[in-house]
Design a protein around this motif. Sequence first.
Motif, PDB file in Angstrom:
ATOM      1  N   ALA A 133      33.677  33.455  35.859  1.00 15.89           N
ATOM      2  CA  ALA A 133      32.424  33.905  35.608  1.00 15.89           C
ATOM      3  C   ALA A 133      31.275  33.945  36.673  1.00 15.89           C
ATOM      4  O   ALA A 133      30.334  34.428  36.785  1.00 15.89           O
ATOM      5  CB  ALA A 133      31.857  33.125  34.512  1.00 15.89           C
ATOM      6  N   SER A 134      31.585  33.120  37.727  1.00 13.57           N
ATOM      7  CA  SER A 134      30.929  32.716  39.180  1.00 13.57           C
ATOM      8  C   SER A 134      31.272  33.866  40.032  1.00 13.57           C
ATOM      9  O   SER A 134      30.469  33.995  41.086  1.00 13.57           O
ATOM     10  CB  SER A 134      31.120  31.452  39.545  1.00 13.57           C
ATOM     11  N   GLY A 135      32.014  34.856  39.742  1.00 12.28           N
ATOM     12  CA  GLY A 135      32.349  35.914  40.716  1.00 12.28           C
ATOM     13  C   GLY A 135      33.247  35.723  41.891  1.00 12.28           C
ATOM     14  O   GLY A 135      33.412  36.281  42.920  1.00 12.28           O
ATOM     15  N   ASN A 136      34.093  34.521  41.349  1.00  9.82           N
ATOM     16  CA  ASN A 136      35.275  34.218  42.374  1.00  9.82           C
ATOM     17  C   ASN A 136      36.660  34.851  41.992  1.00  9.82           C
ATOM     18  O   ASN A 136      36.936  34.799  40.878  1.00  9.82           O
ATOM     19  CB  ASN A 136      35.551  32.751  42.478  1.00  9.82           C
ATOM     20  N   GLN A 137      37.146  35.576  42.769  1.00 13.12           N
ATOM     21  CA  GLN A 137      38.398  36.210  42.559  1.00 13.12           C
ATOM     22  C   GLN A 137      39.695  35.242  42.734  1.00 13.12           C
ATOM     23  O   GLN A 137      39.778  34.188  43.320  1.00 13.12           O
ATOM     24  CB  GLN A 137      39.046  37.191  43.605  1.00 13.12           C
ATOM     25  N   LEU A 138      40.089  35.276  41.592  1.00 13.73           N
ATOM     26  CA  LEU A 138      41.377  34.255  41.175  1.00 13.73           C
ATOM     27  C   LEU A 138      42.705  34.955  41.496  1.00 13.73           C
ATOM     28  O   LEU A 138      43.626  33.876  41.745  1.00 13.73           O
ATOM     29  CB  LEU A 138      41.329  34.001  39.517  1.00 13.73           C
ATOM     30  N   TRP A 139      42.888  36.259  41.102  1.00 10.35           N
ATOM     31  CA  TRP A 139      44.202  36.837  41.631  1.00 10.35           C
ATOM     32  C   TRP A 139      44.070  38.450  41.695  1.00 10.35           C
ATOM     33  O   TRP A 139      43.130  38.697  40.724  1.00 10.35           O
ATOM     34  CB  TRP A 139      45.286  36.454  40.992  1.00 10.35           C
ATOM     35  N   MET A 140      45.016  39.294  42.268  1.00 11.85           N
ATOM     36  CA  MET A 140      44.981  40.209  42.101  1.00 11.85           C
ATOM     37  C   MET A 140      46.627  40.612  42.127  1.00 11.85           C
ATOM     38  O   MET A 140      47.516  40.255  42.835  1.00 11.85           O
ATOM     39  CB  MET A 140      44.378  41.218  43.188  1.00 11.85           C
ATOM     40  N   LYS A 141      47.053  41.708  41.127  1.00 12.75           N
ATOM     41  CA  LYS A 141      48.204  42.225  40.737  1.00 12.75           C
ATOM     42  C   LYS A 141      48.336  43.548  40.786  1.00 12.75           C
ATOM     43  O   LYS A 141      47.830  44.216  40.318  1.00 12.75           O
ATOM     44  CB  LYS A 141      49.042  41.321  39.415  1.00 12.75           C
ATOM     45  N   THR A 142      49.646  43.832  41.388  1.00 14.88           N
ATOM     46  CA  THR A 142      49.707  45.335  41.278  1.00 14.88           C
ATOM     47  C   THR A 142      51.225  45.852  40.752  1.00 14.88           C
ATOM     48  O   THR A 142      52.025  44.880  40.826  1.00 14.88           O
ATOM     49  CB  THR A 142      49.786  46.061  42.725  1.00 14.88           C
ATOM     50  N   LEU A 162      50.706  54.891  44.804  1.00 13.17           N
ATOM     51  CA  LEU A 162      49.471  54.825  43.785  1.00 13.17           C
ATOM     52  C   LEU A 162      49.962  53.935  42.607  1.00 13.17           C
ATOM     53  O   LEU A 162      50.678  54.254  41.688  1.00 13.17           O
ATOM     54  CB  LEU A 162      49.080  56.149  43.273  1.00 13.17           C
ATOM     55  N   GLN A 163      48.958  52.591  42.754  1.00 13.64           N
ATOM     56  CA  GLN A 163      49.727  51.719  41.873  1.00 13.64           C
ATOM     57  C   GLN A 163      48.705  51.137  40.727  1.00 13.64           C
ATOM     58  O   GLN A 163      47.640  50.901  41.070  1.00 13.64           O
ATOM     59  CB  GLN A 163      50.423  50.474  42.726  1.00 13.64           C
ATOM     60  N   ALA A 164      48.973  50.864  39.547  1.00 13.60           N
ATOM     61  CA  ALA A 164      48.264  50.036  38.558  1.00 13.60           C
ATOM     62  C   ALA A 164      47.878  48.559  39.328  1.00 13.60           C
ATOM     63  O   ALA A 164      48.934  48.162  39.641  1.00 13.60           O
ATOM     64  CB  ALA A 164      49.135  50.064  37.203  1.00 13.60           C
ATOM     65  N   THR A 165      46.648  48.256  38.992  1.00 15.03           N
ATOM     66  CA  THR A 165      46.184  47.174  39.630  1.00 15.03           C
ATOM     67  C   THR A 165      45.305  46.429  38.644  1.00 15.03           C
ATOM     68  O   THR A 165      44.638  46.939  37.808  1.00 15.03           O
ATOM     69  CB  THR A 165      45.517  47.179  40.993  1.00 15.03           C
ATOM     70  N   LEU A 166      45.411  45.049  38.467  1.00 21.23           N
ATOM     71  CA  LEU A 166      44.724  44.251  37.587  1.00 21.23           C
ATOM     72  C   LEU A 166      44.066  43.053  38.460  1.00 21.23           C
ATOM     73  O   LEU A 166      44.748  42.406  39.391  1.00 21.23           O
ATOM     74  CB  LEU A 166      45.533  43.609  36.630  1.00 21.23           C
TER      75      LEU A 166
END
Length: 549
Positions: free
Chosen positions: A259-268, A250-254
């Motif tokens: 603004a157009s709804g495109n994912q730029l990154w995800m970090k855990t 179970l990990q913290a995620t950001l």
Amino acid sequence: MGVVLESVIVVWTLTSGGYAMEEQTLELKDAAFLGRAGDQGANWSGMGVATDGAHLYVGCVDMSAAQALALKYVIEPTLSPVWAFWWPNRAGSGNPDAEVFTGAVATSDAVYFAGRSWYLTSDGIGDKEAKAILAKFLLQPPAGGDAGRPLWVAKPNVFPYRGHETYMAVTAATEAGSSVIYAAGQAQANGFNNTVILAKYDANGALRWSRILGNTGFFMNSYAHGVVAHNGSVYVAGYTHYPYYRSDNLQATLWKYDASGNQLWMKTFNKPLPIPVLRTVTVAASKGALYLATALRDGPSGGIDALLLKYDEAGNLLWSNTWGGKATDLSKGLTIADGRLFVVGETASFGAGKKDAFVLEADPKDGSVISTAHYGGAEDDIAHKVLAIGPDLFVVGESRSFATTVPTSRGTSTNPAGANDPMFLRYRIMPRETVVPIDIKPGEAPNSINLKSRGKITVAILSTAAFDAPAQVNKQSLTFGRTGTEASLAFCSGPKDVNADGRPDVVCHFNTTQTAFQAADNKGLLKGSTISGRRIKGTDSIRIVPLAR
């Protein structure tokens, strides 16, 4: 449709013995409670708080009435209620846990509450379940109007599965001169799943876009607790639990989106959080940095520790730090005020009761804890959210420790000790201490202090190229001793250049018997202020004689 609260007057209460502070960077000014009968506050979803600069807006839940509860308070001269409403103000909810406001944000003309509702949403497939809602209300209803009448209510119904859905957090931004609203939460893609969702609305309630952020597979869980817009992007904070039947992942995620709804990154963050019932991951942003507040399982203090994280806008982890004791300590909210980082939550390691609310200030540069304070009584007291308004820090949470009776237009209303009650704490943000160089017993080395002496200890505050001690130090404010708060000042003599650098220094003398030094001490601490009110402190080494055996 809501109803307006009947002239309830909140009574401020300073609780003797229920408050402790380790360092003076925050000064408790007031503590107040809603004071209505029954249980109000937060369920597992938390609470929402917002401000328009002159008022507090709080979203929570009335557990006794099975209704969402919204509150508005004027801040000055004292925190006093303007309106409150229960929503949707209808009996018969098939899910008492499902009528709740968990997020709030205010713009120039409206306040938006995010949460979920069973009563006001439709399912269409199988058993009806609670669904996410986002509702817009006027900051001030027209004369004779109903504060609880929304201008609009958005009901997304994200997945065809029609399972449980909720918004947990909401934020606002100005894009192309118009207000836009971002709401984040989670929804069920199937019966063995929860996944993070993010939606963007305009000020009229029209959905601009919605996105699914998490894994929609079976046995995959992700939850969102915080959302913030910063420098043209939107960030969602939560956690991922893939797969959820394992306890070590179970990990913290950001997440970062444009603004157009495109994912730029995800970090855990690759260290495990506590079990899901104890987890909250919230986010604040300032000057190109993202700060997360959550908790760490098996923390270095021996229990579950509050965890702070800092990322840059590229998703690089800049630092992580923990705070806590041997029991469970959870951070639940944070804010940035004039470059200063404040975090709130609950502690079972310190304080007066089972759980106490805590407020800590951490250094944004490295996450080190500058000061901590806690508030509470014999029962559970929890801080959920925090925001700064002017010189004050407002902490919003819930308390079970104190009985509160408030007058109403129909008599009085009492919330007894042991019942849950919304809690409001106001702290004055004090200026930071500036470190100044001092010399204890100038000309001597080591700086020996005889605890049996009835004489005086000479301390010099040294001038520098940037600090003119004789011109700036308020000599009457000086304290000196073991902790720096001892009122031991005897007198100050004329300026003297004690270190031969060509700059005159302040020289003062302190009564040894009033410094409270002990045999094992190895440093002395001086505190005070400048003539302009800036707080100062300085330390120097000492040697206690006769030496401790």
